[in-house]
Design an enzyme around this catalytic site. Structure first.
Site, PDB file in Angstrom:
ATOM      1  N   TYR A 237       5.707  -7.448  15.804  1.00 33.85           N
ATOM      2  CA  TYR A 237       5.791  -6.236  14.970  1.00 33.85           C
ATOM      3  C   TYR A 237       6.460  -5.111  15.761  1.00 33.85           C
ATOM      4  O   TYR A 237       7.422  -4.500  15.310  1.00 33.85           O
ATOM      5  CB  TYR A 237       4.386  -5.840  14.554  1.00 33.85           C
ATOM      6  CG  TYR A 237       4.280  -4.678  13.602  1.00 33.85           C
ATOM      7  CD1 TYR A 237       4.835  -4.736  12.325  1.00 33.85           C
ATOM      8  CD2 TYR A 237       3.574  -3.523  13.964  1.00 33.85           C
ATOM      9  CE1 TYR A 237       4.691  -3.673  11.439  1.00 33.85           C
ATOM     10  CE2 TYR A 237       3.432  -2.466  13.075  1.00 33.85           C
ATOM     11  CZ  TYR A 237       3.993  -2.544  11.818  1.00 33.85           C
ATOM     12  OH  TYR A 237       3.852  -1.499  10.946  1.00 33.85           O
TER      13      TYR A 237
ATOM     14  N   THR B 190       2.682 -10.045   1.182  1.00 27.96           N
ATOM     15  CA  THR B 190       1.475  -9.240   1.424  1.00 27.96           C
ATOM     16  C   THR B 190       1.275  -8.171   0.351  1.00 27.96           C
ATOM     17  O   THR B 190       0.209  -7.582   0.272  1.00 27.96           O
ATOM     18  CB  THR B 190       1.514  -8.556   2.816  1.00 27.96           C
ATOM     19  OG1 THR B 190       2.688  -7.742   2.885  1.00 27.96           O
ATOM     20  CG2 THR B 190       1.532  -9.577   3.937  1.00 27.96           C
TER      21      THR B 190
ATOM     22  N   TYR C 183      23.958   2.372  13.153  1.00 29.24           N
ATOM     23  CA  TYR C 183      24.664   2.607  11.882  1.00 29.24           C
ATOM     24  C   TYR C 183      24.936   4.099  11.682  1.00 29.24           C
ATOM     25  O   TYR C 183      25.961   4.494  11.138  1.00 29.24           O
ATOM     26  CB  TYR C 183      23.863   2.044  10.692  1.00 29.24           C
ATOM     27  CG  TYR C 183      24.265   0.629  10.338  1.00 29.24           C
ATOM     28  CD1 TYR C 183      23.931  -0.438  11.151  1.00 29.24           C
ATOM     29  CD2 TYR C 183      25.010   0.366   9.181  1.00 29.24           C
ATOM     30  CE1 TYR C 183      24.314  -1.734  10.841  1.00 29.24           C
ATOM     31  CE2 TYR C 183      25.396  -0.929   8.864  1.00 29.24           C
ATOM     32  CZ  TYR C 183      25.046  -1.969   9.696  1.00 29.24           C
ATOM     33  OH  TYR C 183      25.435  -3.254   9.377  1.00 29.24           O
TER      34      TYR C 183
ATOM     35  N   GLY D 254      23.397  -2.339   5.507  1.00 30.38           N
ATOM     36  CA  GLY D 254      24.676  -2.742   4.909  1.00 30.38           C
ATOM     37  C   GLY D 254      24.768  -2.269   3.467  1.00 30.38           C
ATOM     38  O   GLY D 254      25.816  -1.760   3.029  1.00 30.38           O
TER      39      GLY D 254
ATOM     40  N   VAL E 291      13.937  -9.349   1.284  1.00 33.68           N
ATOM     41  CA  VAL E 291      15.076  -8.577   1.830  1.00 33.68           C
ATOM     42  C   VAL E 291      15.659  -9.185   3.098  1.00 33.68           C
ATOM     43  O   VAL E 291      16.670  -8.698   3.606  1.00 33.68           O
ATOM     44  CB  VAL E 291      14.724  -7.089   2.078  1.00 33.68           C
ATOM     45  CG1 VAL E 291      14.383  -6.389   0.776  1.00 33.68           C
ATOM     46  CG2 VAL E 291      13.596  -6.927   3.095  1.00 33.68           C
TER      47      VAL E 291
ATOM     48  N   PHE F 245       0.834  -1.210   0.000  1.00 37.77           N
ATOM     49  CA  PHE F 245       0.000   0.000   0.000  1.00 37.77           C
ATOM     50  C   PHE F 245       0.870   1.263   0.000  1.00 37.77           C
ATOM     51  O   PHE F 245       0.889   2.021  -0.988  1.00 37.77           O
ATOM     52  CB  PHE F 245      -0.936  -0.078   1.219  1.00 37.77           C
ATOM     53  CG  PHE F 245      -1.568   1.209   1.625  1.00 37.77           C
ATOM     54  CD1 PHE F 245      -2.270   1.987   0.712  1.00 37.77           C
ATOM     55  CD2 PHE F 245      -1.484   1.648   2.950  1.00 37.77           C
ATOM     56  CE1 PHE F 245      -2.861   3.184   1.100  1.00 37.77           C
ATOM     57  CE2 PHE F 245      -2.076   2.833   3.342  1.00 37.77           C
ATOM     58  CZ  PHE F 245      -2.754   3.602   2.421  1.00 37.77           C
TER      59      PHE F 245
ATOM     60  N   LYS G 154      11.577 -11.086  11.081  1.00 39.34           N
ATOM     61  CA  LYS G 154      12.776 -11.131  10.230  1.00 39.34           C
ATOM     62  C   LYS G 154      12.903  -9.903   9.326  1.00 39.34           C
ATOM     63  O   LYS G 154      13.996  -9.372   9.141  1.00 39.34           O
ATOM     64  CB  LYS G 154      12.771 -12.413   9.391  1.00 39.34           C
ATOM     65  CG  LYS G 154      13.222 -13.637  10.196  1.00 39.34           C
ATOM     66  CD  LYS G 154      12.949 -14.940   9.489  1.00 39.34           C
ATOM     67  CE  LYS G 154      13.879 -15.177   8.318  1.00 39.34           C
ATOM     68  NZ  LYS G 154      13.611 -16.492   7.687  1.00 39.34           N
TER      69      LYS G 154
ATOM     70  N   LYS H 117      25.373   1.419   3.320  1.00 41.03           N
ATOM     71  CA  LYS H 117      26.770   1.752   3.663  1.00 41.03           C
ATOM     72  C   LYS H 117      27.676   1.567   2.443  1.00 41.03           C
ATOM     73  O   LYS H 117      28.468   2.445   2.105  1.00 41.03           O
ATOM     74  CB  LYS H 117      27.230   0.860   4.828  1.00 41.03           C
ATOM     75  CG  LYS H 117      28.617   1.171   5.351  1.00 41.03           C
ATOM     76  CD  LYS H 117      28.778   0.724   6.800  1.00 41.03           C
ATOM     77  CE  LYS H 117      28.942  -0.764   6.949  1.00 41.03           C
ATOM     78  NZ  LYS H 117      30.271  -1.282   6.572  1.00 41.03           N
TER      79      LYS H 117
ATOM     80  N   THR I 217      -2.592   4.926   8.548  1.00 41.78           N
ATOM     81  CA  THR I 217      -2.697   5.596   7.246  1.00 41.78           C
ATOM     82  C   THR I 217      -3.660   4.799   6.375  1.00 41.78           C
ATOM     83  O   THR I 217      -3.728   3.580   6.479  1.00 41.78           O
ATOM     84  CB  THR I 217      -1.305   5.680   6.597  1.00 41.78           C
ATOM     85  OG1 THR I 217      -0.447   6.424   7.471  1.00 41.78           O
ATOM     86  CG2 THR I 217      -1.339   6.371   5.251  1.00 41.78           C
TER      87      THR I 217
END
Ligand code: UDP
Length: 328
Positions: free
Chosen positions: A146, A36, A160, A103, A58, A12, A92, A106, A176
């Site tokens: 979550y 999803t 980072y 990473g 990812v 979305f 995850k 970077k 939203t």
């Protein structure tokens, strides 16, 4: 041409962000594992030369050829029903997924903005919620997968930033809504509109005295866009502070849809936050941002979108059986 990677691009918010950055003249690299997300949300972009899509999860190593100026990490289930069905994937993508993308940022010397959430405030004891509030989260409750993933996401992003000097941005997104929400994801707006369109009673959970503050997607995207281009690295709430009880909201939907169905009451899910309203002073002071679209205007557009879907969509349980993904 600036190059931006958007994860969760078929979802979305992700798909609306793709539209916005295409409109601003960027080269958009969209990524989604489609658990999803839905390709129909971005299929209109496939013909463009400055758009490409990677079907990728990812939580696995992320590799993108060429230079990157910006990364937006928006991959995650975002509805309580979804994270009950795929709790491990929810953890995850917030934890391992964010690590992979930091990473990548970077290596590419890219600026990264991560999508955090009002859920990091849990069932808040401070009202409205300012960015300084640490929250009240049940780590082991159904929403913990979550909430804690998103809290970890903020922590590793700041690490980072401080340790590697990476340019980072953190948006805390409040509820939203708008076109392209998934009809059957269990969230209150598609749930109520779907029920009205099917001629079913509207199910309010609990006594409906819990509150939410709903932000129209165009306003949310504008806030995220401004935050990305700002030089502010600490978290910023982006949401609409106009608060309403779920009971009153159900009555608004009855009026909007003209349904002759009743509002009925069901048990309140565990750890359902009792009140939620963003304090947006930071966004206003730092980004000059405030929401522009009223709930009546935004809900009209959202209702038109759901009405325009093919009728069989209304009766589909969901576009996929999520259980298959628990082994990934
Ligand atoms: N809710 C409801 N009926 C529904 C779906 C949700 O009353 O059919 C309530 C839910 O208990 C919560 C609020 O609406 O208090 C917003 O729920 P949603 O799942 O949209 O998002 P949340 O803000 O809880 O993450």
């Amino acid at each position: 041409m600036k190059r931006i990677l958007i994860t969760g691009a078929a979802g979305f918010l992700g798909s609306h962000l793709c539209d916005r950055f295409i409109k601003e003249g960027y080269y958009v690299i969209a990524m989604d594992n489609l658990i999803t997300g839905d390709l129909r949300n971005i299929e209109h972009l496939f013909k463009l030369e400055n758009f490409e899509f990677y079907h990728h999860d990812v939580t696995k190593f992320v590799s993108v050829p060429g230079e990157l100026d910006y990364i937006l990490h928006f991959a995650s289930p975002a509805s309580p029903i979804d994270y009950l069905k795929i709790p491990i994937q929810t953890l995850k993508v917030g934890a391992l997924g964010t690590h992979n993308l930091l990473g990548l940022a970077k290596v590419k010397k890219a600026r990264i903005l991560i999508a955090s959430t009002s859920e990091i405030y849990g069932d808040p004891l401070v009202h409205p919620q300012t960015e300084e509030y640490y929250g009240n989260v049940n780590t082991i409750g159904p929403r913990g997968v979550y909430d804690e993933a998103k809290r970890f996401m903020e922590s590793i992003t700041m690490a980072y930033n401080r340790f590697h000097g990476l340019e980072t941005r953190i948006v805390r997104i409040f509820n939203t809504y708008g076109p392209r929400m998934r009809l059957n994801d269990g969230r209150v707006i598609p749930a109520f509109i779907g029920q009205a369109l099917r001629g079913e009673d509207l199910t309010v959970f609990g006594d409906g005295s819990q509150t939410r503050s709903f932000c129209y997607v165009d306003d949310e995207v504008e806030g995220i866009y401004r935050l990305l281009l700002s030089d502010y690295a600490l978290p910023v709430n982006i949401g609409n502070p106009h608060e309403i009880t779920i009971k009153d909201f159900a009555e608004e939907i009855v009026k909007l849809t003209g349904t002759d169905q009743k509002v009925i009451y069901k048990p309140l899910p565990q750890d359902d936050p009792m009140q939620r309203q963003p304090d947006i002073s930071k966004a206003t002071n730092i980004l000059g941002w405030e929401p522009k679209v009223s709930r009546s205007e935004g809900m009209k557009k959202t209702y038109e979108y759901f009405k325009s879907l093919p009728e069989e969509e209304l009766y589909k349980k969901d576009h996929k059986d999520f259980k298959d993904y628990n082994r990934i």
